[in-house]
Design a protein around this motif. Structure first.
Motif, short mmCIF file in Angstrom:
data_model
loop_
_atom_site.label_atom_id
_atom_site.label_comp_id
_atom_site.label_asym_id
_atom_site.label_seq_id
_atom_site.Cartn_x
_atom_site.Cartn_y
_atom_site.Cartn_z
N GLY A 75 0.81 -1.22 0.00
CA GLY A 75 0.00 0.00 0.00
C GLY A 75 0.83 1.26 0.00
N GLU A 76 2.16 1.11 -0.22
CA GLU A 76 3.05 2.27 -0.26
C GLU A 76 3.97 2.16 -1.48
N SER A 77 4.45 3.31 -1.93
CA SER A 77 5.39 3.36 -3.04
C SER A 77 6.56 4.27 -2.72
N VAL A 78 7.66 4.04 -3.42
CA VAL A 78 8.80 4.95 -3.39
C VAL A 78 9.12 5.32 -4.83
N VAL A 79 9.22 6.59 -5.11
CA VAL A 79 9.64 7.05 -6.43
C VAL A 79 11.13 7.33 -6.36
N MET A 80 11.91 6.60 -7.17
CA MET A 80 13.37 6.69 -7.13
C MET A 80 13.91 7.30 -8.41
N PRO A 81 14.71 8.36 -8.31
CA PRO A 81 15.37 8.93 -9.49
C PRO A 81 16.42 7.96 -10.03
N ALA A 82 16.80 8.15 -11.26
CA ALA A 82 17.88 7.34 -11.85
C ALA A 82 19.18 7.57 -11.08
N GLY A 83 19.89 6.48 -10.82
CA GLY A 83 21.22 6.57 -10.22
C GLY A 83 21.25 6.71 -8.72
N LYS A 84 20.08 6.81 -8.04
CA LYS A 84 20.07 6.95 -6.58
C LYS A 84 19.99 5.57 -5.92
N GLU A 85 20.80 5.36 -4.90
CA GLU A 85 20.89 4.06 -4.25
C GLU A 85 19.85 3.92 -3.14
N MET A 86 19.24 2.74 -3.07
CA MET A 86 18.44 2.37 -1.91
C MET A 86 19.09 1.15 -1.26
N VAL A 87 19.20 1.19 0.06
CA VAL A 87 19.78 0.08 0.83
C VAL A 87 18.64 -0.51 1.66
N ILE A 88 18.47 -1.84 1.58
CA ILE A 88 17.25 -2.47 2.08
C ILE A 88 17.56 -3.57 3.09
N ASN A 130 3.86 22.99 -11.24
CA ASN A 130 4.99 22.26 -11.81
C ASN A 130 5.23 20.99 -11.01
N TRP A 131 4.18 20.17 -10.87
CA TRP A 131 4.29 18.92 -10.14
C TRP A 131 5.08 17.92 -10.95
N ARG A 132 6.02 17.26 -10.32
CA ARG A 132 6.84 16.24 -10.98
C ARG A 132 6.93 15.02 -10.07
N LEU A 133 7.04 13.84 -10.68
CA LEU A 133 7.20 12.63 -9.88
C LEU A 133 8.56 12.59 -9.21
N GLU A 134 9.58 13.04 -9.92
CA GLU A 134 10.91 13.02 -9.32
C GLU A 134 11.68 14.26 -9.75
N ASP A 135 12.38 14.83 -8.79
CA ASP A 135 13.13 16.05 -9.03
C ASP A 135 14.58 15.90 -8.58
N GLY A 136 15.06 14.65 -8.64
CA GLY A 136 16.42 14.37 -8.18
C GLY A 136 16.45 13.80 -6.78
N SER A 137 15.30 13.83 -6.08
CA SER A 137 15.22 13.25 -4.75
C SER A 137 14.14 12.17 -4.73
N ALA A 138 14.24 11.25 -3.79
CA ALA A 138 13.27 10.16 -3.69
C ALA A 138 12.03 10.64 -2.92
N SER A 139 10.91 9.96 -3.15
CA SER A 139 9.66 10.29 -2.44
C SER A 139 9.03 9.01 -1.91
N HIS A 140 8.57 9.05 -0.66
CA HIS A 140 7.85 7.92 -0.06
C HIS A 140 6.38 8.30 -0.01
N LEU A 141 5.51 7.55 -0.73
CA LEU A 141 4.12 7.91 -0.88
C LEU A 141 3.21 6.81 -0.36
N ILE A 142 2.13 7.20 0.33
CA ILE A 142 1.13 6.26 0.82
C ILE A 142 -0.02 6.22 -0.19
N HIS A 143 -0.39 5.02 -0.62
CA HIS A 143 -1.45 4.88 -1.62
C HIS A 143 -2.82 5.22 -1.05
N ASN A 144 -3.73 5.64 -1.94
CA ASN A 144 -5.14 5.59 -1.62
C ASN A 144 -5.73 4.34 -2.28
#
Length: 307
Positions: A75-88, A130-144
């Motif tokens: 029920g959640e998403s993360v929008v990740m820009p190109a080249g950004k690392e996620m450690v899990i 000027n809404w954008r999905l990614e602007d160089g930073s990651a976003s943590h979003l809660i779904h509806n």
């Protein structure tokens, strides 16, 4: 979701127990399903293109630069820009209960095309939209609920069709981009502590609702007047931007406030909680609570008390 992934499980190859990857391709996008079947820490992922990562089952702990570490659930998403690392980290992954996640990589030009259309739709006169999905930073979003339903449709269509599904997938991907843009706009407007959007009409209305949430006379007519717009134009722009009508948004915020009262003030009657939350009558409060929380206020109180 388990039934939805059954077709995928029957056909995929399991070559590793940590982040086993199966990829499905379509025009302008690829969907990968990752499965982890055992406890693991500090698994690094990085993509050459922007991706939307959505949890399907289990739990991850995400460590991403510029965002405080957080638990990641279905029920959640993360929008990740190109080249950004996620450690899990995978604290709950087991052979009989794998942690599953999808990543949806979308061609940047497709994201830009849909975002431009979205911004033209939500623009109000000369205000900057000027809404954008990614602007160089990651976003943590809660779904509806709409985004959750759409993710399931995408998984089904990617895993059950080949070339004939591309047109449907293209339409669903466009819808997902719009829904996530609305979620991002809503998140930023709700958490605008520095009042970056205070000079926009929607931002000003959100701020007004926040300050007067428990008032009983908040109406669409009143908010449209605050925004210096006709009621129909205001309703359309608000819903296009946030993905929800003004009344549904207000009710959702009031129900959220009522849950806080229920947790903290167990001696209050439900009629008092309804009144303090800005509802004019208890029956309407009960209907809205059940609609949003899928349980009655009394059932929620019982669940809080038993916990």
């Amino acid at each position: 979701m388990e039934e939805l992934l059954e077709h995928h499980r029957r056909n995929r190859k399991l070559t590793t127990l940590v982040e086993n990857k199966t990829t499905y391709n379509a025009d302008h996008a690829e969907l990968s399903i990752y499965e982890t079947h055992e406890y693991a820490e500090s698994v690094s992922l990085k993509f050459d293109f922007p991706v939307i990562a959505s949890m399907l089952s289990g739990k991850k702990v995400m460590h991403i630069e510029d965002i405080p570490s957080f638990e990641f659930f279905p029920g959640e998403s993360v929008v990740m820009p190109a080249g950004k690392e996620m450690v899990i980290d995978f604290p709950l992954a087991r052979r009989n209960a794998p942690t599953q996640c999808l990543t949806l990589g979308i061609a940047p030009e497709k994201i830009e095309e849909v975002a431009d259309k979205f911004n033209r739709k939500v623009a109000i006169e000369n205000e900057n939209s000027n809404w954008r999905l990614e602007d160089g930073s990651a976003s943590h979003l809660i779904h509806n609920a709409d985004v959750n339903h759409l993710v399931k449709r995408l998984v089904y269509t990617f895993t059950h069709t080949r070339h004939s599904g591309d047109l449907l997938l293209d339409l669903m991907i466009q819808e997902l981009i719009v829904r996530l843009l609305q979620t991002r706009a809503k998140t930023l407007l709700l958490n605008d502590t520095q009042e970056v959007f205070s000079d926009t009409r929607i931002g000003m209305v959100i701020r007004y609702i926040r300050k007067h949430l428990t008032d009983k006379d908040i109406t669409v007519d009143l908010l449209a007047g605050k925004a210096c717009m006709s009621v129909s134009h205001f309703h359309k722009k608000f819903k296009n931007t946030l993905g929800v009508s003004p009344i549904d948004y207000i009710n959702a915020q009031k129900i959220r406030f009522s849950k806080k009262l229920i947790r903290e003030s167990r001696e209050l009657r439900m009629s008092e909680i309804a009144f303090k939350s800005g509802f004019n009558n208890t029956s309407y409060f009960n209907r809205q609570f059940k609609k949003l929380e899928l349980m009655t206020p009394q059932q929620f109180r019982a669940s809080v008390s038993s916990g």
